[in-house]
Design an enzyme around this catalytic site. Sequence first.
Site, PDB file in Angstrom:
ATOM      1  N   LYS A   9      -1.047  -4.292  -6.740  1.00 55.69           N
ATOM      2  CA  LYS A   9      -1.797  -3.488  -5.903  1.00 55.69           C
ATOM      3  C   LYS A   9      -2.396  -2.400  -5.610  1.00 55.69           C
ATOM      4  O   LYS A   9      -2.447  -1.678  -6.286  1.00 55.69           O
ATOM      5  CB  LYS A   9      -1.072  -3.009  -4.208  1.00 55.69           C
TER       6      LYS A   9
ATOM      7  N   SER B  38      -1.907  -4.860   4.662  1.00 57.65           N
ATOM      8  CA  SER B  38      -2.553  -4.584   4.172  1.00 57.65           C
ATOM      9  C   SER B  38      -2.344  -4.439   2.765  1.00 57.65           C
ATOM     10  O   SER B  38      -3.904  -5.308   1.348  1.00 57.65           O
ATOM     11  CB  SER B  38      -2.075  -2.889   3.644  1.00 57.65           C
TER      12      SER B  38
ATOM     13  N   SER C 109       3.201  -3.496   5.485  1.00 55.07           N
ATOM     14  CA  SER C 109       2.537  -4.088   4.976  1.00 55.07           C
ATOM     15  C   SER C 109       2.968  -4.843   3.552  1.00 55.07           C
ATOM     16  O   SER C 109       1.475  -5.265   2.814  1.00 55.07           O
ATOM     17  CB  SER C 109       1.831  -2.815   3.897  1.00 55.07           C
TER      18      SER C 109
END
Lengths: 478, 484
Positions: free
Chosen positions: A75, A150, A174
Amino acid sequence: MIFDGIQCYHDRLRSGLQTVRAEVLACLERIHRYESYGAFLEVYAEEALAKADALDAQGFGGDLAPLTGVVVGVKDNICYKNHRLTAGSHILEGFVSLYSATVVERLEEAGAVIIGRLNCDEFAMGSSNENSAFGPVRNPLDPDRVPGGSSGGSAAAVAFGGCHLSLGTDTGGSVRQPASYCGLVGIKPTYGRVSRHGIVAFGSSFDQVGVFGEHLEDAVTLLSCISGADDHDATCTASPGEPLNTSSSNGPYRLGYSPEWLENPALSPVWRQRMQEAMKTWEEAGHTLVPCSVQGLECAIPVYYILATAEASSNLSRYAGMHYGYRSPEAHSLETTLKKSRSQGFGPEVQRRILLGTFVLSEGYYDAYYAKAQKVRRQLKDRFDQVFESCDAFVLPTTAGSAFRLGEKSSDPLAMYLEDQFTVLANLTGLPALSIPFGPDTNGMPLGLQFMGPSFGEAALFEITGRLQALVPNIQPL
Amino acid sequence: MMNDVITKYELVVGLEVHAQLRTQSKAFCSDSTDFGALPNTLLSPISMGHPGTLPRFNGQVLEYGILLGLAMNCKIREYNEFARKNYFYADLPKGYQITQHLTPLAYGGYLDLECEEGKNRRVGITRIHMEEDAGKSIHDQDPLDTLVDLNRCGVPLLEIVSEPDLRTAREAYLYLQEIRRLVRYLEICDGNMEEGSLRCDANISVRPVGSTEFGAKVEVKNMNSMRHVQKAIEYEYQRQCEAVERGERIVSETRSFDPQAQNTFALRSKEAANDYRYFPEPDLPPILVTPSVIEGIQSKMPPLPAALMAQFTQELGLSAYDAGVLCDQKELALWFLTLISGTNHTKQAANWTMGPVKTWLNARALPISDLPISAVSLAQLINAVQEGKLSHHQAVQQVWPAWLEQPNRNLQELLKDLGLEGGTVEDDLPALVQEVLASMPAKVQEYRDGKKGLLALFMGEIMKRTGGRAQPARASALLQEALN
């Protein structure tokens, strides 16, 4: 299923049936094919192939490092030395990290091939991956739907086979929510299990690195590799190298659940029905079910959004157009540098949360909001500690329903915040939790089943999850 | 007229002092704390506030804080949290300062000041807390831009907040002097106000004499010496008295001291001040200070000036002035303690230290550690004088300079070289006294008739005949015995 698991992969490498290079090339091919899904912000094709070649040249005799040749995506809020870092924001324009996060160093030590950085909501603030400054991510199972957020890029990339496993971060859900939306296993470990050194901070007392995989076993392996105390993070207290895949107990296990939550009207009827079936099977297999009363679910979202945004308002102060990142062309004084750079560099959701967090910390409001929320947070933690005196794991939905359509909730921040109502509990309490695929909803999209466990009780939590997964045939990936 | 006005109002002052700690590395990372390094060279991503960086607490800061807290008679808090103080500035890369807010490490202490001889003034210490420094904004080096040096970012500080117990500018001066002496004794801060390693903000208000309520307070900043602090307080006292007398309301504001004009000017009003939005620092777990930790640190406590002052005046019978000079610096006080461990002649030891020893050091601007002759050696010399082996005059005028030239010689050799060896005239002294008196019968008669001043004449004669080697006290006693 795209990837048959690390075990099978390592067997193929050992027998000489396959090379790491071939595996990386296959991932690169799929990344290319799914480019329009927006999961990758940057692909490290050359580096990944070079690493693959080095591994292939080394050969695969003897004991393999646990992630040898495993292709991992990261990420883009996790620092990787000499690589760009955006956290999905314009405000980090041009920023290159000077150091690697502890989790990245541990990935490399474990033999992983890092294939690229993955799109996410700006500063990990969002539940649909529509808040990235670099465009939304689409769900590989249905491009009109969101992958969740997210860590939407991290989920999507594993779901379409751009990488075997990926790292995300989970501040309020997330990792688990996008895992649920994309039909994957997603784990958020106990707060303090994994070092936050090199993780772009959102809500420091909530943030934990989490992992995505198609298989529970692989996700646990990845988590084991990145876990353990780190001199750089004083809040990371887990002992390193603690095995997470072996439980000391053989059961029977006590599985807790909340009867009131099962009646939640927002819950997908399919989920409810399947849950009832699963509970029956669980008891038939000799385990027990423990009804637990956990009041205060309605407090979870407000408490979370007060505390996490308060911390965020402070954590994001450093992005000021001053020492690095984006500086407004209209900056010509201290004040304009700060105001213009931040107003132009941050997206609307990030600005909304900074304002909210600034407000709740302000003089005169602190006691009414921040202090009160801290108190409720402690009470919630105490309640869950009590719950785990009577059960070994606690089961609940990951989300009320399955993936929604792009744009469906973007105009309603409150509806979007409610996406987190079942997942924030683990962040508020610091407890470990994971989501596993729970079969399709009526629309064909996957649902998620969430398990929470006691503090640093991952080993037993994964054991119980694995048992239930084996007992209930419809708890399988799509 | 001014004096009349001032006598109607009481001055109330509280001081906030920041002491920069002499740790090897910064408060929350391993960057060096060297003073005077090239700008922006002592920086890791942590000091620069890069994304993903986390603080890691330097335990030395806690130890120094506890030392100072104990030395200032404070209670030490068991449960310590750090907090974030949020504000935007160019020299604060994180956008917040890590400090302590609701749980200061030390609290409820006091410091005794000796304002006049024998008269103590007790100043309450509200709190002492740990925090990190910001970088330095330099406004006067470049004609257009402010330059920022981040080296100082994260250097540890202790903030010491006093109660509003100070009543004169002189007391504030003495308070600062005492803090400086303490931090130097503890070796936790070099105490240099000019270099900014000790900084002071003053909260100043006035109120009618006899009133128990406080007036609106003005905070004065940017005072780079203890004299500035005293000047600024004197100026504010007058300014505020005059303003109140004119019927004006004192505005609660922040003012800056102007060393050229010797006055203060307004910077900003308190109403417009920052809201720092303090909250507990989530990146650092609370620190528990157990009684055993405190005991361990207490056991490392060096002797403190107050205790040494008491010892020197009460046990050793030195004057408050002498004791004050000896205790001004720890090294000197400890040296003196070594000196008197070698001789019982305390008063002579004090005179030697404040006389020949300090004269020699001051002329060369050297610390006591650079004195070539050890305290033990000097004790031998003092003892030799007291035993009558040589006179004080000879010791100071001949032996001391020669010894400083050749510090490796031992005293016996040196006395021999100087022809002072075996120079004791004690045994012959009674005979010599008789001899001298016999040679001056007229003067002896005059003395006996009441001209007591003639004693000096007889003494002089004895000194002449012994080449100054007679011990004055003994000679004088023998003379008087023979004359009376």
